[in-house]
Design a protein around this motif. Structure first.
Motif, PDB file in Angstrom:
ATOM      1  N   PHE A 111       0.854  -1.185   0.000  1.00 47.59           N
ATOM      2  CA  PHE A 111       0.000   0.000   0.000  1.00 47.59           C
ATOM      3  C   PHE A 111       0.891   1.235   0.000  1.00 47.59           C
ATOM      4  N   MET A 112       0.727   2.084  -0.992  1.00 42.71           N
ATOM      5  CA  MET A 112       1.537   3.292  -1.137  1.00 42.71           C
ATOM      6  C   MET A 112       0.724   4.500  -0.669  1.00 42.71           C
ATOM      7  N   LEU A 113       1.060   4.955   0.519  1.00 43.43           N
ATOM      8  CA  LEU A 113       0.316   6.055   1.121  1.00 43.43           C
ATOM      9  C   LEU A 113       1.057   7.378   1.050  1.00 43.43           C
ATOM     10  N   ASP A 114       2.402   7.295   1.050  1.00 41.72           N
ATOM     11  CA  ASP A 114       3.215   8.504   1.054  1.00 41.72           C
ATOM     12  C   ASP A 114       4.635   8.128   0.625  1.00 41.72           C
ATOM     13  N   SER A 115       5.545   9.104   0.643  1.00 44.30           N
ATOM     14  CA  SER A 115       6.912   8.836   0.191  1.00 44.30           C
ATOM     15  C   SER A 115       7.634   7.850   1.104  1.00 44.30           C
ATOM     16  N   LEU A 116       7.307   7.834   2.385  1.00 44.33           N
ATOM     17  CA  LEU A 116       7.928   6.880   3.301  1.00 44.33           C
ATOM     18  C   LEU A 116       7.505   5.447   2.955  1.00 44.33           C
ATOM     19  N   SER A 117       6.212   5.240   2.693  1.00 42.98           N
ATOM     20  CA  SER A 117       5.762   3.885   2.336  1.00 42.98           C
ATOM     21  C   SER A 117       6.345   3.462   0.988  1.00 42.98           C
ATOM     22  N   LEU A 118       6.563   4.397   0.081  1.00 45.40           N
ATOM     23  CA  LEU A 118       7.203   4.076  -1.194  1.00 45.40           C
ATOM     24  C   LEU A 118       8.638   3.617  -0.955  1.00 45.40           C
ATOM     25  N   HIS A 119       9.382   4.365  -0.171  1.00 40.75           N
ATOM     26  CA  HIS A 119      10.775   4.022   0.123  1.00 40.75           C
ATOM     27  C   HIS A 119      10.862   2.677   0.859  1.00 40.75           C
ATOM     28  N   THR A 120      10.034   2.512   1.876  1.00 35.13           N
ATOM     29  CA  THR A 120      10.020   1.271   2.656  1.00 35.13           C
ATOM     30  C   THR A 120       9.603   0.095   1.763  1.00 35.13           C
ATOM     31  N   GLY A 121       8.614   0.307   0.915  1.00 33.26           N
ATOM     32  CA  GLY A 121       8.147  -0.745   0.015  1.00 33.26           C
ATOM     33  C   GLY A 121       9.220  -1.196  -0.952  1.00 33.26           C
ATOM     34  N   ILE A 122       9.932  -0.254  -1.533  1.00 33.03           N
ATOM     35  CA  ILE A 122      11.017  -0.593  -2.465  1.00 33.03           C
ATOM     36  C   ILE A 122      12.104  -1.376  -1.735  1.00 33.03           C
ATOM     37  N   SER A 123      12.443  -0.954  -0.536  1.00 39.64           N
ATOM     38  CA  SER A 123      13.447  -1.693   0.257  1.00 39.64           C
ATOM     39  C   SER A 123      12.979  -3.110   0.546  1.00 39.64           C
ATOM     40  N   SER A 124      11.723  -3.252   0.879  1.00 39.17           N
ATOM     41  CA  SER A 124      11.162  -4.577   1.166  1.00 39.17           C
ATOM     42  C   SER A 124      11.221  -5.475  -0.069  1.00 39.17           C
ATOM     43  N   ILE A 125      10.836  -4.936  -1.210  1.00 40.07           N
ATOM     44  CA  ILE A 125      10.872  -5.705  -2.460  1.00 40.07           C
ATOM     45  C   ILE A 125      12.299  -6.132  -2.776  1.00 40.07           C
ATOM     46  N   GLN A 126      13.242  -5.215  -2.631  1.00 49.94           N
ATOM     47  CA  GLN A 126      14.638  -5.543  -2.921  1.00 49.94           C
ATOM     48  C   GLN A 126      15.168  -6.615  -1.979  1.00 49.94           C
ATOM     49  N   SER A 127      14.654  -6.648  -0.770  1.00 49.62           N
ATOM     50  CA  SER A 127      15.087  -7.639   0.212  1.00 49.62           C
ATOM     51  C   SER A 127      14.431  -9.006  -0.016  1.00 49.62           C
ATOM     52  N   THR A 128      13.124  -9.024  -0.232  1.00 52.58           N
ATOM     53  CA  THR A 128      12.389 -10.291  -0.322  1.00 52.58           C
ATOM     54  C   THR A 128      12.369 -10.883  -1.728  1.00 52.58           C
TER      55      THR A 128
END
Length: 188
Positions: A111-128
């Motif tokens: 869920f992309m709610l703001d720039s923080l969730s975008l950054h966190t989401g990209i990091s999560s994808i790169q990790s998992t």
């Protein structure tokens, strides 16, 4: 499993998101090749998966939304080995990792709610490194493009997709497909 998903989404990039049992038959009768199951429980999941597969459609189960299953590796193993969906959807990075270790096709929903969730989401994808990512809401072409460019993981736009323009914009931004519960979009 990966090739099967990409082949089917290549035939029709619109995915029927089934959020109520009343919509299951409508989704099966639609031209969609793939169903994202967003409802169900420990008692009816096997029957639902069988019904979808006997109609030559693929089904991806949103494990977080299935009633009666814990959100752990034993539930994943049971669903994978005994119910045999084509893959799972989850918002939980820990389940993505466990599913990947079991060779289960995995779609991570973010869920992309703001720039923080975008950054966190990209990091999560790169990790998992899930097999695909579903971005919600899917009506944000710039976000879809950025997530794909930063991760090189296929992106699905989901949520708030309501018309042909939404579909076209998401696909133009780089999404491989879109998921929607809007029946009229299933027939585009």
């Amino acid at each position: 499993m990966k090739n099967q998903f990409y082949n089917k989404i290549g035939i029709n990039p619109i995915i029927a998101a089934v959020n109520s049992m009343e919509k299951l038959d409508l989704a099966i009768q639609s031209p969609c090749e793939i169903i994202f199951l967003l409802c169900g429980n420990i008692f009816n999941l096997k029957e639902i998966i069988h019904k979808v597969k006997e109609n030559d459609m693929d089904i991806y189960v949103h494990i977080d939304l299935m009633e009666g299953f814990s959100k752990d590796s034993m539930a994943l193993k049971y669903i994978h080995e005994n119910l045999q969906p084509d893959g799972i959807i989850t918002t939980k990075s820990s389940l993505v990792k466990k599913a990947k270790n079991m060779n289960i096709f995995t779609i991570q929903r973010l869920f992309m709610l703001d720039s923080l969730s975008l950054h966190t989401g990209i990091s999560s994808i790169q990790s998992t490194r899930p097999d695909a990512v579903e971005i919600m809401p899917g009506i944000m072409p710039k976000v879809i493009k950025k997530v794909y460019e930063d991760t090189h993981i296929p992106v699905i736009g989901g949520g708030l997709i309501s018309d042909k323009e939404d579909v076209i914009e998401s696909l133009k931004a780089g999404a491989v497909g879109i998921s929607t519960s809007k029946e009229e979009v299933w027939h585009m």
